[in-house]
Design a protein around this motif. Structure first.
Motif, PDB file in Angstrom:
ATOM      1  N   SER A  28       3.237   5.477   2.700  1.00  0.00           N
ATOM      2  CA  SER A  28       1.840   5.727   3.045  1.00  0.00           C
ATOM      3  C   SER A  28       1.535   5.238   4.459  1.00  0.00           C
ATOM      4  O   SER A  28       0.734   5.848   5.174  1.00  0.00           O
ATOM      5  CB  SER A  28       0.886   5.094   2.029  1.00  0.00           C
ATOM      6  OG  SER A  28       1.025   3.693   2.000  1.00  0.00           O
ATOM      7  N   SER A  29       2.211   4.181   4.896  1.00  0.00           N
ATOM      8  CA  SER A  29       2.002   3.664   6.251  1.00  0.00           C
ATOM      9  C   SER A  29       2.542   4.615   7.322  1.00  0.00           C
ATOM     10  O   SER A  29       2.130   4.540   8.475  1.00  0.00           O
ATOM     11  CB  SER A  29       2.659   2.293   6.408  1.00  0.00           C
ATOM     12  OG  SER A  29       1.992   1.344   5.606  1.00  0.00           O
ATOM     13  N   GLU A  30       3.453   5.501   6.947  1.00  0.00           N
ATOM     14  CA  GLU A  30       3.946   6.508   7.888  1.00  0.00           C
ATOM     15  C   GLU A  30       2.888   7.570   8.175  1.00  0.00           C
ATOM     16  O   GLU A  30       2.872   8.154   9.254  1.00  0.00           O
ATOM     17  CB  GLU A  30       5.206   7.186   7.344  1.00  0.00           C
ATOM     18  CG  GLU A  30       6.415   6.295   7.283  1.00  0.00           C
ATOM     19  CD  GLU A  30       7.596   6.981   6.628  1.00  0.00           C
ATOM     20  OE1 GLU A  30       7.560   8.218   6.422  1.00  0.00           O
ATOM     21  OE2 GLU A  30       8.574   6.281   6.316  1.00  0.00           O
ATOM     22  N   THR A  31       2.011   7.833   7.213  1.00  0.00           N
ATOM     23  CA  THR A  31       1.007   8.887   7.337  1.00  0.00           C
ATOM     24  C   THR A  31      -0.382   8.334   7.655  1.00  0.00           C
ATOM     25  O   THR A  31      -1.114   8.934   8.437  1.00  0.00           O
ATOM     26  CB  THR A  31       0.935   9.696   6.014  1.00  0.00           C
ATOM     27  OG1 THR A  31       2.226  10.195   5.712  1.00  0.00           O
ATOM     28  CG2 THR A  31      -0.045  10.836   6.124  1.00  0.00           C
ATOM     29  N   LEU A  32      -0.738   7.214   7.049  1.00  0.00           N
ATOM     30  CA  LEU A  32      -2.068   6.633   7.223  1.00  0.00           C
ATOM     31  C   LEU A  32      -2.026   5.509   8.251  1.00  0.00           C
ATOM     32  O   LEU A  32      -1.103   4.705   8.248  1.00  0.00           O
ATOM     33  CB  LEU A  32      -2.568   6.068   5.886  1.00  0.00           C
ATOM     34  CG  LEU A  32      -2.622   7.036   4.714  1.00  0.00           C
ATOM     35  CD1 LEU A  32      -2.912   6.275   3.426  1.00  0.00           C
ATOM     36  CD2 LEU A  32      -3.662   8.111   4.961  1.00  0.00           C
ATOM     37  N   ARG A  33      -3.050   5.457   9.098  1.00  0.00           N
ATOM     38  CA  ARG A  33      -3.168   4.351  10.052  1.00  0.00           C
ATOM     39  C   ARG A  33      -3.993   3.234   9.425  1.00  0.00           C
ATOM     40  O   ARG A  33      -4.858   3.480   8.601  1.00  0.00           O
ATOM     41  CB  ARG A  33      -3.850   4.825  11.334  1.00  0.00           C
ATOM     42  CG  ARG A  33      -3.014   5.772  12.156  1.00  0.00           C
ATOM     43  CD  ARG A  33      -3.665   6.094  13.489  1.00  0.00           C
ATOM     44  NE  ARG A  33      -5.039   6.556  13.395  1.00  0.00           N
ATOM     45  CZ  ARG A  33      -5.418   7.805  13.188  1.00  0.00           C
ATOM     46  NH1 ARG A  33      -4.501   8.741  13.014  1.00  0.00           N
ATOM     47  NH2 ARG A  33      -6.685   8.132  13.139  1.00  0.00           N
ATOM     48  N   ASN A  34      -3.732   2.018   9.848  1.00  0.00           N
ATOM     49  CA  ASN A  34      -4.528   0.851   9.481  1.00  0.00           C
ATOM     50  C   ASN A  34      -4.531   0.554   7.980  1.00  0.00           C
ATOM     51  O   ASN A  34      -5.559   0.162   7.413  1.00  0.00           O
ATOM     52  CB  ASN A  34      -5.969   1.002   9.982  1.00  0.00           C
ATOM     53  CG  ASN A  34      -6.045   1.271  11.459  1.00  0.00           C
ATOM     54  OD1 ASN A  34      -5.317   0.678  12.236  1.00  0.00           O
ATOM     55  ND2 ASN A  34      -6.921   2.175  11.861  1.00  0.00           N
ATOM     56  N   VAL A  35      -3.382   0.725   7.314  1.00  0.00           N
ATOM     57  CA  VAL A  35      -3.294   0.355   5.897  1.00  0.00           C
ATOM     58  C   VAL A  35      -3.505  -1.150   5.802  1.00  0.00           C
ATOM     59  O   VAL A  35      -2.860  -1.930   6.493  1.00  0.00           O
ATOM     60  CB  VAL A  35      -1.939   0.767   5.295  1.00  0.00           C
ATOM     61  CG1 VAL A  35      -1.777   0.203   3.886  1.00  0.00           C
ATOM     62  CG2 VAL A  35      -1.791   2.282   5.288  1.00  0.00           C
ATOM     63  N   SER A  36      -4.459  -1.553   4.948  1.00  0.00           N
ATOM     64  CA  SER A  36      -4.802  -2.974   4.863  1.00  0.00           C
ATOM     65  C   SER A  36      -4.507  -3.596   3.503  1.00  0.00           C
ATOM     66  O   SER A  36      -4.583  -4.803   3.345  1.00  0.00           O
ATOM     67  CB  SER A  36      -6.281  -3.182   5.214  1.00  0.00           C
ATOM     68  OG  SER A  36      -7.100  -2.514   4.282  1.00  0.00           O
ATOM     69  N   GLY A  37      -4.174  -2.779   2.514  1.00  0.00           N
ATOM     70  CA  GLY A  37      -3.871  -3.337   1.206  1.00  0.00           C
ATOM     71  C   GLY A  37      -3.704  -2.248   0.165  1.00  0.00           C
ATOM     72  O   GLY A  37      -3.892  -1.059   0.443  1.00  0.00           O
ATOM     73  N   ALA A  38      -3.349  -2.672  -1.041  1.00  0.00           N
ATOM     74  CA  ALA A  38      -3.171  -1.726  -2.139  1.00  0.00           C
ATOM     75  C   ALA A  38      -3.391  -2.442  -3.455  1.00  0.00           C
ATOM     76  O   ALA A  38      -3.126  -3.641  -3.573  1.00  0.00           O
ATOM     77  CB  ALA A  38      -1.789  -1.098  -2.105  1.00  0.00           C
ATOM     78  N   TRP A  39      -3.866  -1.698  -4.425  1.00  0.00           N
ATOM     79  CA  TRP A  39      -4.056  -2.188  -5.784  1.00  0.00           C
ATOM     80  C   TRP A  39      -3.119  -1.386  -6.681  1.00  0.00           C
ATOM     81  O   TRP A  39      -3.126  -0.154  -6.654  1.00  0.00           O
ATOM     82  CB  TRP A  39      -5.505  -1.986  -6.203  1.00  0.00           C
ATOM     83  CG  TRP A  39      -5.785  -2.220  -7.654  1.00  0.00           C
ATOM     84  CD1 TRP A  39      -5.409  -3.288  -8.405  1.00  0.00           C
ATOM     85  CD2 TRP A  39      -6.497  -1.349  -8.538  1.00  0.00           C
ATOM     86  NE1 TRP A  39      -5.860  -3.150  -9.699  1.00  0.00           N
ATOM     87  CE2 TRP A  39      -6.538  -1.950  -9.807  1.00  0.00           C
ATOM     88  CE3 TRP A  39      -7.115  -0.123  -8.377  1.00  0.00           C
ATOM     89  CZ2 TRP A  39      -7.154  -1.370 -10.906  1.00  0.00           C
ATOM     90  CZ3 TRP A  39      -7.734   0.453  -9.472  1.00  0.00           C
ATOM     91  CH2 TRP A  39      -7.746  -0.178 -10.724  1.00  0.00           C
ATOM     92  N   VAL A  40      -2.285  -2.083  -7.449  1.00  0.00           N
ATOM     93  CA  VAL A  40      -1.406  -1.406  -8.396  1.00  0.00           C
ATOM     94  C   VAL A  40      -2.241  -1.083  -9.629  1.00  0.00           C
ATOM     95  O   VAL A  40      -2.601  -1.962 -10.400  1.00  0.00           O
ATOM     96  CB  VAL A  40      -0.178  -2.273  -8.755  1.00  0.00           C
ATOM     97  CG1 VAL A  40       0.708  -1.536  -9.741  1.00  0.00           C
ATOM     98  CG2 VAL A  40       0.593  -2.659  -7.508  1.00  0.00           C
ATOM     99  N   LYS A  41      -2.557   0.174  -9.769  1.00  0.00           N
ATOM    100  CA  LYS A  41      -3.457   0.633 -10.826  1.00  0.00           C
ATOM    101  C   LYS A  41      -2.724   0.884 -12.146  1.00  0.00           C
ATOM    102  O   LYS A  41      -3.276   0.659 -13.215  1.00  0.00           O
ATOM    103  CB  LYS A  41      -4.151   1.913 -10.353  1.00  0.00           C
ATOM    104  CG  LYS A  41      -5.161   2.472 -11.289  1.00  0.00           C
ATOM    105  CD  LYS A  41      -5.828   3.675 -10.662  1.00  0.00           C
ATOM    106  CE  LYS A  41      -6.839   4.294 -11.598  1.00  0.00           C
ATOM    107  NZ  LYS A  41      -7.454   5.474 -10.998  1.00  0.00           N
ATOM    108  N   GLU A  42      -1.490   1.351 -12.063  1.00  0.00           N
ATOM    109  CA  GLU A  42      -0.777   1.749 -13.282  1.00  0.00           C
ATOM    110  C   GLU A  42       0.722   1.561 -13.098  1.00  0.00           C
ATOM    111  O   GLU A  42       1.257   1.760 -12.013  1.00  0.00           O
ATOM    112  CB  GLU A  42      -1.088   3.223 -13.540  1.00  0.00           C
ATOM    113  CG  GLU A  42      -0.561   3.786 -14.819  1.00  0.00           C
ATOM    114  CD  GLU A  42      -1.073   5.211 -15.020  1.00  0.00           C
ATOM    115  OE1 GLU A  42      -0.231   6.125 -14.950  1.00  0.00           O
ATOM    116  OE2 GLU A  42      -2.276   5.389 -15.232  1.00  0.00           O
TER     117      GLU A  42
END
Length: 66
Positions: A28-42
């Motif tokens: 996701s960091s290759e496509t999206l700029r400024n990734v700041s975090g993630a929540w593991v939903k499932e």
């Protein structure tokens, strides 16, 4: 002031849940700029002949808009 957006992705690994999370964030960091975090939903696993073959996670990835 900042504004962020959240997008849902899934990632799969043949190694572990931790590896699936790492792969999802890296990709996701290759496509999206400024990734700041993630929540593991499932968490999910695939099973064949009684053994786990794949580990899959659904992530809610947060990135800050420019």
């Amino acid at each position: 002031m900042s504004v962020a957006r959240v997008t849902t992705i899934t990632a799969r690994s043949t190694t572990s849940f931790e590896d699936a999370v790492r792969l999802g964030i890296e990709r996701s960091s290759e496509t999206l700029r400024n990734v700041s975090g993630a929540w593991v939903k499932e968490h999910k696993v695939s099973v064949s002949d009684g053994a786990i073959t794949d580990w899959q996670v659904t992530l809610e990835v947060t990135f800050v808009l420019d």
